[in-house]
Design a protein around this motif. Structure first.
Motif, PDB file in Angstrom:
ATOM      1  N   PRO A  96    -100.517 113.339 115.021  1.00 23.03           N
ATOM      2  CA  PRO A  96    -100.523 112.537 116.257  1.00 23.03           C
ATOM      3  C   PRO A  96    -101.662 111.531 116.304  1.00 23.03           C
ATOM      4  CG  PRO A  96    -100.094 114.844 116.755  1.00 23.03           C
ATOM      5  CD  PRO A  96    -100.490 114.790 115.308  1.00 23.03           C
ATOM      6  N   TYR A  97    -102.802 111.859 115.708  1.00 22.15           N
ATOM      7  CA  TYR A  97    -103.946 110.939 115.659  1.00 22.15           C
ATOM      8  C   TYR A  97    -103.582 109.688 114.859  1.00 22.15           C
ATOM      9  CZ  TYR A  97    -108.862 109.601 114.580  1.00 22.15           C
ATOM     10  OH  TYR A  97    -110.062 108.947 114.435  1.00 22.15           O
ATOM     11  N   ILE A  98    -102.966 109.900 113.708  1.00 15.78           N
ATOM     12  CA  ILE A  98    -102.568 108.772 112.867  1.00 15.78           C
ATOM     13  C   ILE A  98    -101.541 107.907 113.586  1.00 15.78           C
ATOM     14  CG2 ILE A  98    -101.318 108.170 110.740  1.00 15.78           C
ATOM     15  CD1 ILE A  98    -102.721 110.631 109.451  1.00 15.78           C
ATOM     16  N   GLU A  99    -100.563 108.527 114.235  1.00 15.10           N
ATOM     17  CA  GLU A  99     -99.541 107.759 114.952  1.00 15.10           C
ATOM     18  C   GLU A  99    -100.134 107.001 116.135  1.00 15.10           C
ATOM     19  OE1 GLU A  99     -96.322 107.126 114.056  1.00 15.10           O
ATOM     20  OE2 GLU A  99     -97.202 107.988 112.236  1.00 15.10           O
ATOM     21  N   ALA A 100    -101.073 107.629 116.833  1.00 10.71           N
ATOM     22  CA  ALA A 100    -101.701 106.951 117.967  1.00 10.71           C
ATOM     23  C   ALA A 100    -102.450 105.707 117.510  1.00 10.71           C
ATOM     24  CB  ALA A 100    -102.643 107.906 118.689  1.00 10.71           C
ATOM     25  N   PHE A 101    -103.136 105.814 116.375  1.00 10.27           N
ATOM     26  CA  PHE A 101    -103.838 104.635 115.871  1.00 10.27           C
ATOM     27  C   PHE A 101    -102.853 103.567 115.424  1.00 10.27           C
ATOM     28  CE2 PHE A 101    -105.286 102.129 112.250  1.00 10.27           C
ATOM     29  CZ  PHE A 101    -106.290 101.400 112.889  1.00 10.27           C
ATOM     30  N   ARG A 102    -101.801 103.941 114.716  1.00  9.04           N
ATOM     31  CA  ARG A 102    -100.830 102.957 114.243  1.00  9.04           C
ATOM     32  C   ARG A 102    -100.236 102.184 115.428  1.00  9.04           C
ATOM     33  NH1 ARG A 102     -96.246 105.187 111.928  1.00  9.04           N
ATOM     34  NH2 ARG A 102     -95.856 103.235 110.823  1.00  9.04           N
ATOM     35  N   ASN A 103     -99.914 102.899 116.496  1.00  9.25           N
ATOM     36  CA  ASN A 103     -99.339 102.236 117.661  1.00  9.25           C
ATOM     37  C   ASN A 103    -100.367 101.353 118.361  1.00  9.25           C
ATOM     38  OD1 ASN A 103     -96.824 103.453 117.263  1.00  9.25           O
ATOM     39  ND2 ASN A 103     -97.375 105.246 118.476  1.00  9.25           N
ATOM     40  N   PHE A 104    -101.604 101.812 118.434  1.00  2.58           N
ATOM     41  CA  PHE A 104    -102.676 101.010 119.033  1.00  2.58           C
ATOM     42  C   PHE A 104    -102.885  99.725 118.236  1.00  2.58           C
ATOM     43  CE2 PHE A 104    -107.171  99.783 119.092  1.00  2.58           C
ATOM     44  CZ  PHE A 104    -107.402  99.633 120.451  1.00  2.58           C
ATOM     45  N   ALA A 105    -102.941  99.839 116.916  1.00  2.00           N
ATOM     46  CA  ALA A 105    -103.151  98.660 116.074  1.00  2.00           C
ATOM     47  C   ALA A 105    -101.985  97.684 116.192  1.00  2.00           C
ATOM     48  CB  ALA A 105    -103.342  99.090 114.619  1.00  2.00           C
ATOM     49  N   ALA A 106    -100.772  98.212 116.334  1.00  2.00           N
ATOM     50  CA  ALA A 106     -99.608  97.338 116.492  1.00  2.00           C
ATOM     51  C   ALA A 106     -99.676  96.577 117.821  1.00  2.00           C
ATOM     52  CB  ALA A 106     -98.327  98.162 116.417  1.00  2.00           C
ATOM     53  N   ARG A 107    -100.067  97.275 118.886  1.00  2.00           N
ATOM     54  CA  ARG A 107    -100.164  96.614 120.195  1.00  2.00           C
ATOM     55  C   ARG A 107    -101.319  95.618 120.227  1.00  2.00           C
ATOM     56  NH1 ARG A 107     -99.599 102.032 121.874  1.00  2.00           N
ATOM     57  NH2 ARG A 107    -101.834 102.119 122.372  1.00  2.00           N
ATOM     58  N   ARG A 108    -102.436  96.014 119.654  1.00  2.00           N
ATOM     59  CA  ARG A 108    -103.663  95.233 119.822  1.00  2.00           C
ATOM     60  C   ARG A 108    -103.747  94.086 118.820  1.00  2.00           C
ATOM     61  NH1 ARG A 108    -106.228  96.616 124.636  1.00  2.00           N
ATOM     62  NH2 ARG A 108    -108.371  95.839 124.585  1.00  2.00           N
ATOM     63  N   TRP A 109    -103.322  94.329 117.582  1.00  2.00           N
ATOM     64  CA  TRP A 109    -103.555  93.354 116.504  1.00  2.00           C
ATOM     65  C   TRP A 109    -102.291  92.982 115.736  1.00  2.00           C
ATOM     66  CZ3 TRP A 109    -107.067  97.882 115.276  1.00  2.00           C
ATOM     67  CH2 TRP A 109    -108.183  97.866 116.134  1.00  2.00           C
ATOM     68  N   GLU A 110    -101.134  93.475 116.207  1.00  2.00           N
ATOM     69  CA  GLU A 110     -99.860  93.218 115.519  1.00  2.00           C
ATOM     70  C   GLU A 110     -99.934  93.666 114.058  1.00  2.00           C
ATOM     71  OE1 GLU A 110     -98.907  89.123 116.152  1.00  2.00           O
ATOM     72  OE2 GLU A 110     -98.440  89.415 118.272  1.00  2.00           O
ATOM     73  N   TRP A 111    -100.509  94.833 113.863  1.00  2.00           N
ATOM     74  CA  TRP A 111    -100.667  95.409 112.521  1.00  2.00           C
ATOM     75  C   TRP A 111    -100.309  96.885 112.601  1.00  2.00           C
ATOM     76  CZ3 TRP A 111    -105.477  98.189 110.692  1.00  2.00           C
ATOM     77  CH2 TRP A 111    -105.372  98.549 109.340  1.00  2.00           C
ATOM     78  N   GLU A 112     -99.428  97.320 111.749  1.00  2.00           N
ATOM     79  CA  GLU A 112     -99.012  98.722 111.761  1.00  2.00           C
ATOM     80  C   GLU A 112     -98.968  99.246 110.332  1.00  2.00           C
ATOM     81  OE1 GLU A 112     -95.649 101.626 113.799  1.00  2.00           O
ATOM     82  OE2 GLU A 112     -95.475  99.456 113.938  1.00  2.00           O
TER      83      GLU A 112
END
Length: 405
Positions: free
Chosen positions: A67-83
Motif C-alpha cells: 500500500p505504501y508503494i501504491e500510495a506514492f505512485r498515485n501521489f506522483a501521478a497526481r502531483r507530477w504526472e509521473w507513475e
C-alpha cells in the motif's frame, strides 16, 4: 485542526518546547532552534488517525509495503504526472539508506561519488562509510548546476573507474529546483561518461507554485531516485523510504539484499502511506504557510539584517544565508553535525538562535548558515530580530546585498 488551516500557526512556543525531539532538546530553552530539518507543525490528521488505529489494534508487527508503494505512485501521478511501475520501487529504511543501496547497485567499492557543494552534509559521509570516495563539483552562478565543472569531474573520475553523481533534487541547502532542461542536460552528460545518477528527492513535495518539479527518472531511465514523505509531512520519527530504479535498470533491484527492504518500520510505512494517500490538503495548506514565511524572511532581513544576502528558495523550507559581509571565522570548532562554526556559532552564542553552520555543506558553505523557516511567523520574526541585533559588519564591508531573486 482543519486541513485548510496553516499548520505552522497551530502550536505555541510553549507547546513546542515540550517536545523531546533533537531540534528542541539540543540547545537550552533560551535558544530559538531554526536548524535541523524538523517542522513546527502538528501531524496531518490522516497520519494521526493511522497511527491511532495502529495503537488501538496493537498493530506493531512487520511492514507490508504494497500500500505504501501504491500510495506514492498515485501521489506522483497526481502531483507530477509521473507513475513509475511498482516493479521499479522497493521500500528502504530511509532516504540516505536508499542512497547507499543505490550506490551499491550502480557501482563497486572504491568508486567515486561526485556531489555539487554546498550540499546536504550526509552526502559527504554516508558514501564514505559504504567504501566510496567523495569529490566535489561545486555549484555555479546563482546556485545552479555548473555543467562545465560537472563534465570535467565526470571525465576525470571515470578515466580510472566508475563514478556516480549524487543529486539533491530540489537542492539542499539553496532551495534551487532544477529545471527539466537542466536535468536533461545532466542525463546526457552522465550517459556520455557512463556516470550513474542517484537523485535524492525527499524535498520534492515542498516546491512552490511558480516552479515545476521534475522527477529525475523522467529524463534518465538508467538512474535511481530515493524519496519519502518524511520532509513534506515532518515524519522523521517514522522511518520508511522508497528506492526507485529507472525503467532500464529495474532488474538491478533483484540484487538488493533482503535486509534492505526490511529496514522500513511498520509504523513508518503506515504513517507515510497515509500522508501520500490522504495528506495533500494538509500539504497544500503547509505550502501556503511556507510561501508566506519565505517572503516574510525577505522582509525581516531587509529590515533587521540588510547586509545578509538571501535568495528566495524555489523549494524546501530553508533560507541559505550569506554572512560574508561580517568576516566570521570559519575555523573548525566541534563536530560537523553541530551548527557551531562561523556565523552560526556567533548567532548561537550571542543571539540565542540556532542555525546550521554552512561549513558542513562543503565548498561554498563558508560564511553561510542555513535557516529553517518552517515555524510560526512569530518565532521567525523574533529570531531574525535577535540575529539583526548582534550583527556587526566587518570593516570595509560593501553595500547591502539582500536579493529576492
Amino acid at each position: 485542526m482543519g486541513e485548510t488551516q496553516n499548520p505552522l500557526e497551530v502550536l505555541s512556543l510553549e507547546a513546542l518546547r515540550r517536545r523531546q525531539s533533537l531540534k528542541w532538546r539540543a540547545f537550552g530553552d533560551e535558544v530559538l532552534p531554526l536548524w535541523v530539518a524538523e517542522m513546527d507543525t502538528p501531524l496531518a490528521a490522516p497520519v494521526a488517525q493511522a497511527l491511532n488505529r495502529a495503537i488501538e489494534l496493537g498493530d506493531a508487527g512487520y511492514p507490508s509495503a504494497g500500500p505504501y508503494i501504491e500510495a506514492f505512485r498515485n501521489f506522483a501521478a497526481r502531483r507530477w504526472e509521473w507513475e513509475p511501475g511498482a516493479e521499479q520501487i522497493r521500500p528502504v529504511r530511509d532516504v540516505m539508506t536508499g542512497v547507499i543501496e543505490a550506490l551499491r547497485l550502480a557501482g563497486e567499492l572504491w568508486d567515486t561519488v561526485i556531489v555539487s557543494s554546498p550540499v546536504y552534509p550526509p552526502f559527504f559521509n554516508y558514501p564514505v562509510t559504504a567504501g566510496r570516495r567523495v569529490v566535489e563539483a561545486p555549484l555555479g552562478a546563482e546556485g545552479r548546476l555548473d555543467f562545465e565543472m560537472l563534465e570535467e569531474s565526470f571525465n576525470l573520475r571515470t578515466a580510472g573507474g566508475q563514478a556516480s553523481y549524487l543529486l539533491a533534487n530540489p537542492h539542499n541547502p539553496t532551495g534551487t529546483v532544477h529545471t527539466r532542461q537542466e536535468l536533461e542536460q545532466l542525463a546526457r552528460l552522465a550517459a556520455d561518461y557512463g556516470v550513474r545518477v542517484i537523485s535524492d528527492e525527499i524535498h520534492a513535495p515542498l516546491v512552490y507554485a511558480e516552479t515545476d518539479f521534475t522527477p529525475y527518472l523522467t529524463v534518465d531511465p538508467r538512474g535511481y531516485a530515493v524519496t519519502s514523505a518524511s520532509k513534506g509531512w515532518s515524519l522523521a520519527a517514522f522511518k520508511a523510504g522508497l528506492l526507485i530504479a529507472g525503467e532500464e535498470v529495474a532488474s538491478e533491484l533483484a540484487d538488493l539484499p533482503p535486509e534492505a527492504s526490511l529496514g522500513a518500520s511498520h509504523i513508518g510505512v503506515l504513517a507515510q502511506t497515509a500522508a501520500f494517500a490522504e495528506g495533500e490538503p494538509w500539504l497544500d495548506a503547509l505550502l501556503q504557510g511556507l510561501d508566506a514565511n519565505r517572503m516574510l524572511l525577505t522582509e525581516l532581513l531587509a529590515e533587521h539584517a540588510p547586509q545578509v544576502s538571501y535568495s528566495v528558495p524555489q523549494g524546501t523550507y530553508f533560507g541559505w544565508l550569506d554572512f560574508s559581509e561580517f568576516g566570521y571565522d570559519d575555523a573548525p570548532n566541534g563536530g560537523a553535525e553541530r551548527p557551531i562554526q562561523g556565523p552560526a556559532k556567533h548567532l548561537l552564542q550571542e543571539a540565542k538562535v540556532a542555525l546550521t553552520g554552512g561549513h558542513a555543506f562543503g565548498t561554498g558553505g563558508e560564511q553561510h548558515a542555513r535557516l529553517n523557516f518552517a515555524t510560526s511567523q512569530a518565532i521567525l520574526t523574533e529570531a531574525v530580530q535577535r540575529i539583526g541585533a548582534v550583527l556587526v559588519p566587518a570593516a570595509g564591508s560593501g553595500p547591502d546585498r539582500l536579493s529576492s531573486g
